[in-house]
Design a protein around this motif. Structure first.
Motif, mmCIF file in Angstrom:
data_model
loop_
_atom_site.group_PDB
_atom_site.id
_atom_site.type_symbol
_atom_site.label_atom_id
_atom_site.label_comp_id
_atom_site.label_asym_id
_atom_site.label_seq_id
_atom_site.Cartn_x
_atom_site.Cartn_y
_atom_site.Cartn_z
ATOM 1 N N ASN A 1 0.745 -1.030 0.074
ATOM 2 C CA ASN A 1 -0.123 -0.005 0.184
ATOM 3 C C ASN A 1 0.733 1.442 0.060
ATOM 4 O OD1 ASN A 1 -2.304 -1.460 0.205
ATOM 5 N ND2 ASN A 1 -2.570 -1.344 2.257
ATOM 6 N N ASP B 1 2.031 1.978 -3.470
ATOM 7 C CA ASP B 1 1.084 2.496 -4.459
ATOM 8 C C ASP B 1 0.721 3.861 -4.115
ATOM 9 O OD1 ASP B 1 0.567 0.014 -5.610
ATOM 10 O OD2 ASP B 1 -1.023 -0.524 -4.195
ATOM 11 N N LEU B 2 0.764 4.324 -2.643
ATOM 12 C CA LEU B 2 0.737 5.734 -2.192
ATOM 13 C C LEU B 2 1.640 6.403 -2.601
ATOM 14 C CD1 LEU B 2 -0.931 7.825 -0.590
ATOM 15 C CD2 LEU B 2 0.588 6.911 1.587
ATOM 16 N N GLU C 1 3.466 6.063 -5.255
ATOM 17 C CA GLU C 1 3.364 6.197 -6.865
ATOM 18 C C GLU C 1 2.133 7.386 -7.119
ATOM 19 O OE1 GLU C 1 2.450 2.508 -8.707
ATOM 20 O OE2 GLU C 1 4.309 1.516 -7.949
ATOM 21 N N ASP C 2 1.098 7.228 -6.250
ATOM 22 C CA ASP C 2 -0.086 8.307 -6.417
ATOM 23 C C ASP C 2 0.646 9.703 -5.922
ATOM 24 O OD1 ASP C 2 -1.622 6.329 -7.167
ATOM 25 O OD2 ASP C 2 -2.562 6.199 -5.236
ATOM 26 N N VAL C 3 1.367 9.905 -4.985
ATOM 27 C CA VAL C 3 1.975 11.160 -4.653
ATOM 28 C C VAL C 3 2.763 11.701 -5.683
ATOM 29 C CG1 VAL C 3 3.353 12.254 -2.915
ATOM 30 C CG2 VAL C 3 1.718 10.758 -2.215
ATOM 31 N N GLU D 1 2.868 10.840 -8.907
ATOM 32 C CA GLU D 1 1.634 11.204 -10.064
ATOM 33 C C GLU D 1 1.147 12.564 -9.723
ATOM 34 O OE1 GLU D 1 -1.968 9.377 -12.196
ATOM 35 O OE2 GLU D 1 -0.259 7.900 -11.866
ATOM 36 N N GLU D 2 0.757 12.877 -8.602
ATOM 37 C CA GLU D 2 0.028 14.050 -8.328
ATOM 38 C C GLU D 2 0.896 15.340 -8.405
ATOM 39 O OE1 GLU D 2 -3.010 14.857 -7.407
ATOM 40 O OE2 GLU D 2 -4.059 13.072 -7.864
ATOM 41 N N ASP E 1 1.785 15.936 -11.900
ATOM 42 C CA ASP E 1 0.168 16.767 -12.729
ATOM 43 C C ASP E 1 0.368 18.242 -12.049
ATOM 44 O OD1 ASP E 1 -0.485 14.390 -13.979
ATOM 45 O OD2 ASP E 1 -2.067 13.879 -12.263
#
Length: 176
Positions: free
Chosen positions: A63, A66-67, A69-71, A73-74, A77
């Motif tokens: 997890n 994944d977290l 990777e999400d951060v 990506e954000e 962006d």
């Protein structure tokens, strides 16, 4: 057919490993109490707890990956949005500068052959120093002034546009 030695090796491979460890007296009492309540041997309780802990750590690790990777990506962006906004504002500022540079110069009125007396500003209460935002003509001498030039704005004038003077004209007004 399997030989006796083969069966023995197979049995040893299947056999679970034994883990010897030392624990404090408090931990031993807690393990025995918990095992008694669950009606399990202490060894089974310890095995189950260890397996659950490793499963939980593995799940958390997945997890967290994944977290992260999400951060990331954000953040990427946000960086792209910020860059687009920065470019738009920079281009807009450049366009405004070009427009200001293209601003038509105000030509001073042609001087007549006979000199006119300097105008009087009886309705002006005070002169406020300002920096011009656009081209103007001095109300005292008719000299063209450009954006960014220092000037003086007549204060207290009612009904009409306040006069604007250049510095030399203000100095002449003070001498009069």
């Amino acid at each position: 057919m399997e030989s006796k030695d083969d069966r023995e090796r197979h049995r040893r491979r299947r056999k679970e490993r034994v883990l010897h460890t030392r624990v404090s007296e408090e931990l031993d009492e807690a393990l025995q109490d918990a095992a008694r309540r669950l009606r399990l041997p202490v060894s089974n309780l310890v095995r189950n707890v260890l397996e659950d802990v490793f499963d939980a750590v593995e799940a958390v690790t997945e997890n967290v990956g994944d977290l992260v990777e999400d951060v990331v990506e954000e953040a990427q962006d946000f960086g792209r949005r910020f860059e687009r906004r920065w470019r738009r504002r920079t281009e807009s500022a450049r366009e405004r500068i070009v427009e200001m540079e293209r601003e038509p110069a105000i030509e001073p009125p042609r001087a007549s052959t006979s000199p006119e007396p300097a105008p009087e500003f009886a309705d002006v209460t005070a002169w406020q120093p300002v920096v011009l935002n656009g081209a103007r003509i001095c109300a005292g001498c008719g000299r063209a002034m450009r954006r960014g030039d220092p000037a003086y704005l007549g204060m207290g004038v009612t009904g009409a546009a306040a006069p604007i003077l250049c510095e030399p004209c203000l100095d002449r007004e003070g001498e009069a």
